[in-house]
Write an enzyme that holds these catalytic residues in place. Structure first.
Site, short mmCIF file in Angstrom:
data_model
loop_
_atom_site.label_atom_id
_atom_site.label_comp_id
_atom_site.label_asym_id
_atom_site.label_seq_id
_atom_site.Cartn_x
_atom_site.Cartn_y
_atom_site.Cartn_z
N HIS A 1 1.00 -1.02 0.00
CA HIS A 1 -0.22 -0.27 -0.49
C HIS A 1 1.05 1.71 -0.01
O HIS A 1 1.40 0.95 0.73
CB HIS A 1 -0.94 -0.05 1.26
CG HIS A 1 -1.55 1.60 1.12
ND1 HIS A 1 -2.57 1.75 0.50
CD2 HIS A 1 -1.97 1.71 2.61
CE1 HIS A 1 -3.33 2.78 0.53
NE2 HIS A 1 -2.79 3.42 1.63
N HIS B 1 0.38 6.14 -0.52
CA HIS B 1 -0.27 7.07 -1.60
C HIS B 1 0.90 7.10 -2.80
O HIS B 1 0.63 9.38 -2.67
CB HIS B 1 -0.65 8.27 -0.04
CG HIS B 1 -1.25 7.37 0.50
ND1 HIS B 1 -0.35 7.61 1.90
CD2 HIS B 1 -1.62 6.19 1.16
CE1 HIS B 1 -1.38 7.66 2.90
NE2 HIS B 1 -2.17 6.98 2.14
N ASP C 1 0.97 -5.27 -20.64
CA ASP C 1 1.40 -6.45 -20.18
C ASP C 1 1.14 -6.56 -18.82
O ASP C 1 0.74 -7.93 -17.99
CB ASP C 1 2.71 -5.79 -20.56
CG ASP C 1 3.16 -6.22 -21.68
OD1 ASP C 1 3.09 -6.33 -22.81
OD2 ASP C 1 4.76 -5.36 -22.45
N HIS D 1 -8.01 7.96 -0.62
CA HIS D 1 -7.13 7.55 -0.57
C HIS D 1 -5.69 6.67 -0.97
O HIS D 1 -4.77 6.95 -1.20
CB HIS D 1 -7.53 5.42 0.31
CG HIS D 1 -6.78 5.63 0.96
ND1 HIS D 1 -7.07 4.40 1.59
CD2 HIS D 1 -5.53 5.49 1.80
CE1 HIS D 1 -6.90 3.59 2.87
NE2 HIS D 1 -5.20 4.34 2.40
N TYR E 1 5.91 -14.99 -21.38
CA TYR E 1 7.58 -14.24 -21.56
C TYR E 1 7.67 -14.98 -19.84
O TYR E 1 9.02 -14.83 -19.85
CB TYR E 1 7.03 -13.07 -21.76
CG TYR E 1 8.17 -12.36 -21.32
CD1 TYR E 1 8.70 -12.92 -21.95
CD2 TYR E 1 8.00 -11.69 -20.68
CE1 TYR E 1 10.45 -11.65 -21.32
CE2 TYR E 1 8.89 -10.31 -20.71
CZ TYR E 1 10.09 -10.30 -21.13
OH TYR E 1 11.37 -9.43 -20.92
#
Lengths: 238, 238, 238, 238
Positions: free
Chosen positions: B117, B119, B142, B182, B236
């Protein structure tokens, strides 16, 4: 006042605290270029040192950056010590040209233990337009509890910058104010907290600017802002 | 649950894996400021440690960043270990305030081995407007296989952030979700993959933002997006 | 002129000063990538060395960066020395391709002791549109005393760039001029002051650009600009 | 072709040159993150090694980055060697997934000695809109001799990216092409020149983008562009 005083006339515990504050304030200045809040010699951090015997704060001191010294050359020894009327008490250099604004803030906001001033790019851009930064991010609700407010246009030379800072911050939960056409001032319980507020102020100034470039951010319900702010400041214990 | 449990009650192989995960998660946190995804103490990385004997994943653990520790001070020892209900099992600090969202994701997405997580600026700007990032770059096809989706507005304090993450990611091929107002959460087979997704999420958020500033990007034919995604993920071998 | 001259034909004190200038100019080049004003080998800094016996300045020299050398390879020894007609007096490399513009400025503005040229991004963007940067920041009033002016379009090969720089700066208090479609040139009492002007020019170019992206900055009253400039240049003693 | 061949079957002078190219290509990769042209493992640099006895270039080799290796782990030894049909001749890792595009360019443009591919932000943003970058800066006239052209949309898997690069560059003086929705490819007489073109491509992509954000850049007269390009490439000897 204080014309004949020297640091030696203060209690020993306070002089020890001045030494610790010199180190802390010198170290914290390194955070300003690290987070790209300043260029060249711009920007300044200060920290209050409380008088242990005079509860009204009138005899407190603060440690601040000297004027015009390069960030590479800032050491604990080069920091200067001032009284709350902004006069130099101890130091080899002149105090920062923004010292009067720091002093006024300490004098009129006894709860404030640290002050930071920068010309960080995005915050200063909002200041140039004279606009509050709206609270549209949860991290902004956490840290600022609402918009970051714009302060009045004031120029250096008397106490008008200090008065503008104090009057604006007293009306807000935000620890940051954008002085019009000038740049942000931030406060905190100590210098580290004020530096964090300066870093977060630029971060939200940049993010909200970028959000607004391509449309309107979604507003956050004021009760949610209150709830986030309450939790972050009290429950979460930051 | 787990109130009496300690890390010692888990199999030795799992405790060894916790040690490796502490090192890996501490190292990966250094990638967040390196790629300018975080400031100050924001952002967090976690990695799941699977229980070797309980196949449903309910007894898995995860290693996550402690709360409010500076990036300069993050060490393997300072990382904390939590159970999938988000409770601290081992650690000297409190777990990150985002721990509940990580825990919910591990609990409800057993295939997920790492969560990040941040910001990060551009991704958070899209989140502030509540807009998906459209898939107009081959590197985005991709890595994300389509748009990066917006998740619901949810605030910290219960499992609503976790529920928003899981509900949004289940409807998408994207390993990243932009939680409204957020910021991004990303997932991967391990913490490294989730960090890569966080880096690429900000990269495409920035590039598509800049493209849109001066006009409309050209859309990519959905069959080409499928073909690029298929090749990158399978042929790939990324 | 000077065709047969070598550095040995100048007074010893001047040759000593050339050595100090080599070091200073080499060191100052490191500030250009540090402040992200240049990429690859672009940008150049020079400093005047005054002839102690010829008061009209006609026999002064200047030290400047060599052409096409990587920033990693710039040393005091690699700097080159030129006469005020832009001819190489001493040096192992050819002088910067912008040497003629530096030379013209020193020849026609005897008070100038340092010149810097960059293609810094935001200043060059204003130059591409052919627009002055309006003075809407107090730091801009301090440093530039008004708008940063646009100069004419001129291409390399004769003295037209030098003439454009000098003609524009003579009409302004600003130590920076934005040469149209090209980039900024800055001047100062020495090379350090010119580098500071280049850093501040990009800083205000960026901040005012960002301010204008979302609306109109508030103008500053011209008498306030005069007052700020006067204080910063004279009273404050920068 | 080349199925049984190994590097040992090539002349010794060519094998020595391969060793030098491994070092050069490894070193040049460090310039890509330094100039913020790439994140994570994106981007690749290659350099041709000419066969000393086969003048048509068909037996040349090239050295290129391996696939999926972190920038921190790139060493001369980890670079791989390929033939002009894009097959791996020597190396412990698979070649970059963009190898076919490099190979096609070397095969069809014998004058090219180096190729670079990035997803640098601003250049990729122009590519996403499918727009040429107009030549409105003197540094762009110097380096590119006109606009930086957009190439076709093409996806990985056959030689369509290579064909698009070659067809577009043959119609232009620019050493850079923006492949639509993908990113820039640049060429040069060697890998260093191609890296310089990649750095300058992003620099002008960014500066022209920023100029256009607030209005229209002033065009430069095409005869002036010709004159600047001629001087920079020939007289000035870059």
């Amino acid at each position: 006042m204080n014309q004949q005083r020297t640091l030696e006339s203060y209690p020993q515990s306070m002089r020890d605290e001045v030494q610790r504050a010199r180190q802390e304030v010198a170290d914290l200045h390194a955070e300003l270029p690290r987070y790209e809040l300043v260029v060249w010699t711009a920007g300044n951090v200060s920290q209050r040192v409380r008088h242990p015997e005079v509860a009204d704060g009138s005899q407190d001191l603060f440690v601040i950056k000297p004027s015009g010294v390069s960030y590479d050359d800032l050491t604990p020894e080069s920091m200067v010590v001032c009284t709350l009327d902004g006069q130099l008490l101890e130091g080899e250099h002149a105090p920062s040209s923004d010292t009067a604004a720091h002093a006024y803030t300490y004098e009129h906001m006894p709860e404030v233990g640290g002050v930071v001033h920068t010309h960080s790019t995005y915050a200063t851009a909002w200041a140039a337009r004279g606009e509050d930064i709206p609270c549209v991010l949860t991290m902004m609700a956490d840290e600022f509890g609402g918009p970051i407010p714009i302060g009045p246009f004031a120029i250096i030379g008397d106490d008008s910058i200090g008065r503008g800072i104090v009057a604006t911050l007293r009306e807000s939960r935000s620890p940051a104010v954008l002085m019009a056409n000038h740049g942000p001032f931030t406060i905190g319980k100590d210098a580290r907290a004020a530096v964090k507020a300066a870093v977060m102020c630029e971060e939200v100034a940049r993010t909200v600017h970028i959000a607004q470039q391509l449309g309107d951010p979604q507003p956050i319900d004021p009760t949610k802002i209150d709830s986030l702010y309450e939790r972050y400041q009290n429950v979460y214990g930051q």
